[in-house]
Design a protein around this motif. Structure first.
Motif, short mmCIF file in Angstrom:
data_model
loop_
_atom_site.label_atom_id
_atom_site.label_comp_id
_atom_site.label_asym_id
_atom_site.label_seq_id
_atom_site.Cartn_x
_atom_site.Cartn_y
_atom_site.Cartn_z
N LEU A 42 49.32 76.00 -17.80
CA LEU A 42 49.55 75.71 -16.38
C LEU A 42 51.01 75.32 -16.19
O LEU A 42 51.47 74.30 -16.71
N ARG A 43 51.71 76.16 -15.45
CA ARG A 43 53.15 75.97 -15.23
C ARG A 43 53.38 75.73 -13.74
O ARG A 43 53.12 76.59 -12.92
N GLU A 44 53.85 74.54 -13.41
CA GLU A 44 54.08 74.15 -12.02
C GLU A 44 55.46 73.52 -11.91
O GLU A 44 55.62 72.31 -11.97
N LYS A 45 56.47 74.36 -11.78
CA LYS A 45 57.86 73.87 -11.77
C LYS A 45 58.22 73.09 -10.50
O LYS A 45 59.09 72.24 -10.53
N ASN A 46 57.54 73.39 -9.40
CA ASN A 46 57.94 72.79 -8.12
C ASN A 46 56.94 71.79 -7.54
O ASN A 46 57.20 71.20 -6.50
N ALA A 47 55.82 71.61 -8.20
CA ALA A 47 54.80 70.70 -7.67
C ALA A 47 55.16 69.25 -7.95
O ALA A 47 55.65 68.90 -9.02
N LYS A 48 54.90 68.39 -6.98
CA LYS A 48 55.07 66.96 -7.18
C LYS A 48 53.94 66.48 -8.11
O LYS A 48 52.92 67.14 -8.25
N THR A 49 54.14 65.31 -8.68
CA THR A 49 53.22 64.83 -9.73
C THR A 49 51.76 64.79 -9.29
O THR A 49 50.88 65.28 -10.00
N LYS A 50 51.49 64.24 -8.13
CA LYS A 50 50.11 64.12 -7.67
C LYS A 50 49.47 65.49 -7.47
O LYS A 50 48.29 65.70 -7.81
N GLU A 51 50.25 66.42 -6.91
CA GLU A 51 49.73 67.78 -6.69
C GLU A 51 49.46 68.47 -8.02
O GLU A 51 48.43 69.11 -8.21
N PHE A 52 50.40 68.34 -8.96
CA PHE A 52 50.24 68.95 -10.29
C PHE A 52 48.98 68.39 -10.96
O PHE A 52 48.17 69.14 -11.52
N TYR A 53 48.79 67.09 -10.88
CA TYR A 53 47.62 66.44 -11.47
C TYR A 53 46.33 67.01 -10.88
O TYR A 53 45.38 67.34 -11.60
N SER A 54 46.31 67.14 -9.56
CA SER A 54 45.13 67.65 -8.86
C SER A 54 44.82 69.10 -9.25
O SER A 54 43.67 69.46 -9.52
N ILE A 55 45.87 69.93 -9.31
CA ILE A 55 45.70 71.33 -9.70
C ILE A 55 45.20 71.42 -11.15
O ILE A 55 44.29 72.19 -11.47
N ALA A 56 45.80 70.60 -12.00
CA ALA A 56 45.45 70.62 -13.43
C ALA A 56 43.98 70.27 -13.66
O ALA A 56 43.31 70.89 -14.49
N LEU A 57 43.47 69.30 -12.91
CA LEU A 57 42.05 68.93 -13.04
C LEU A 57 41.14 70.10 -12.68
O LEU A 57 40.15 70.36 -13.36
N ASN A 73 52.54 72.86 -19.11
CA ASN A 73 53.95 73.15 -19.31
C ASN A 73 54.81 71.92 -18.97
O ASN A 73 54.70 71.37 -17.87
N ASP A 74 55.65 71.52 -19.90
CA ASP A 74 56.67 70.48 -19.72
C ASP A 74 56.16 69.04 -19.55
O ASP A 74 56.74 68.12 -20.09
N ARG A 75 55.14 68.86 -18.75
CA ARG A 75 54.77 67.51 -18.30
C ARG A 75 53.78 66.80 -19.23
O ARG A 75 52.56 66.92 -19.10
N LEU A 76 54.35 66.03 -20.13
CA LEU A 76 53.53 65.25 -21.07
C LEU A 76 52.61 64.29 -20.34
O LEU A 76 51.45 64.11 -20.73
N ASP A 77 53.10 63.69 -19.24
CA ASP A 77 52.28 62.73 -18.50
C ASP A 77 51.03 63.38 -17.92
O ASP A 77 49.94 62.81 -17.98
N ILE A 78 51.20 64.59 -17.40
CA ILE A 78 50.05 65.32 -16.83
C ILE A 78 49.08 65.71 -17.94
O ILE A 78 47.85 65.58 -17.80
N ALA A 79 49.62 66.19 -19.05
CA ALA A 79 48.77 66.59 -20.19
C ALA A 79 47.90 65.42 -20.66
O ALA A 79 46.71 65.59 -20.92
N LEU A 80 48.51 64.24 -20.75
CA LEU A 80 47.76 63.07 -21.18
C LEU A 80 46.79 62.59 -20.11
O LEU A 80 45.66 62.19 -20.41
N ALA A 81 47.23 62.66 -18.84
CA ALA A 81 46.41 62.15 -17.73
C ALA A 81 45.10 62.92 -17.57
O ALA A 81 44.07 62.33 -17.24
#
Length: 209
Positions: A42-57, A73-81
């Motif tokens: 999942l690659r989201e270069k332009n999404a804000k954190t909350k949006e990225f988190y929601s999409i990732a779920l 992609n890139d976001r360790l915090d999202i991967a862990l969350a």
């Protein structure tokens, strides 16, 4: 938790909502998996954190349904969350060794590389696989360094971990890339940019199988 030893790198899908048109992301990912995709990033270069988190779920629900690993992609915090199966990082992201320490030993860690030195270094720092490219020019990553097929072959022979070719790979050149001995191809447009995502994935899978 996905078993790292069972990962099928052959057809690796990286997402980009910009090329989906009016297609739904989760539906498209599901169709791609049905067509033969064995790994989703999942690659989201332009999404804000909350949006990225929601999409990732939402995407994780799809990948879990098919027991396909989801890499962030890139976001360790999202991967862990979201307790994703792994993380993919590039040269400008968190150092590989730090990412490995924070992820723990059981998660998949992928690293983008473009030469032998980077590849060997990434492997020694704890990478589970390498994304090597760009093999061909690509619209989704204009700043990527180019890697020839000969260089790709050399990188593959210099490491013990799986290697995936990335950058501009499609149904016309996929076989050529696989002939270097790599473990798979990573694609965006060649699947998600097509009207019929399922057929595009199936055709690619058949070409490289």
């Amino acid at each position: 938790m996905y078993n790292k030893s069972k990962v099928n790198y052959a057809l690796y899908l990286v997402t980009d909502r910009n090329i989906l048109g009016d297609k739904d992301l989760c539906e498209s990912i599901e169709q791609a998996i049905q067509g033969g995709v064995g790994l989703v990033q999942l690659r989201e270069k332009n999404a804000k954190t909350k949006e990225f988190y929601s999409i990732a779920l939402k995407v994780k629900e799809v990948t879990d349904k098919y027991s396909i690993p989801l890499i962030i992609n890139d976001r360790l915090d999202i991967a862990l969350a979201i307790d994703a199966d792994g993380l993919h990082i590039g040269a400008d992201d968190i150092p590989v060794k730090i990412a490995r320490n924070l992820l723990g030993p059981d998660k998949i860690l992928g690293v983008s590389t473009s030469n032998i030195d980077e590849a060997i270094e990434a492997q020694s720092q704890g990478a589970d696989y390498l994304g090597v490219g760009a093999i061909f020019s690509t619209k989704t990553k204009k700043d990527a360094e180019s890697v020839s097929l000969d260089e790709l072959k050399l990188i593959k022979s210099s490491v013990q971990i799986p290697v995936v070719g990335i950058g501009g790979i499609n149904e016309l050149n996929a076989k050529e890339v696989m002939s270097t001995g790599v473990d798979g191809i990573s694609v965006i447009s060649a699947i998600l940019g097509k009207k019929d995502v399922y057929s595009a994935a199936k055709d690619l899978y058949n070409i490289i199988s």
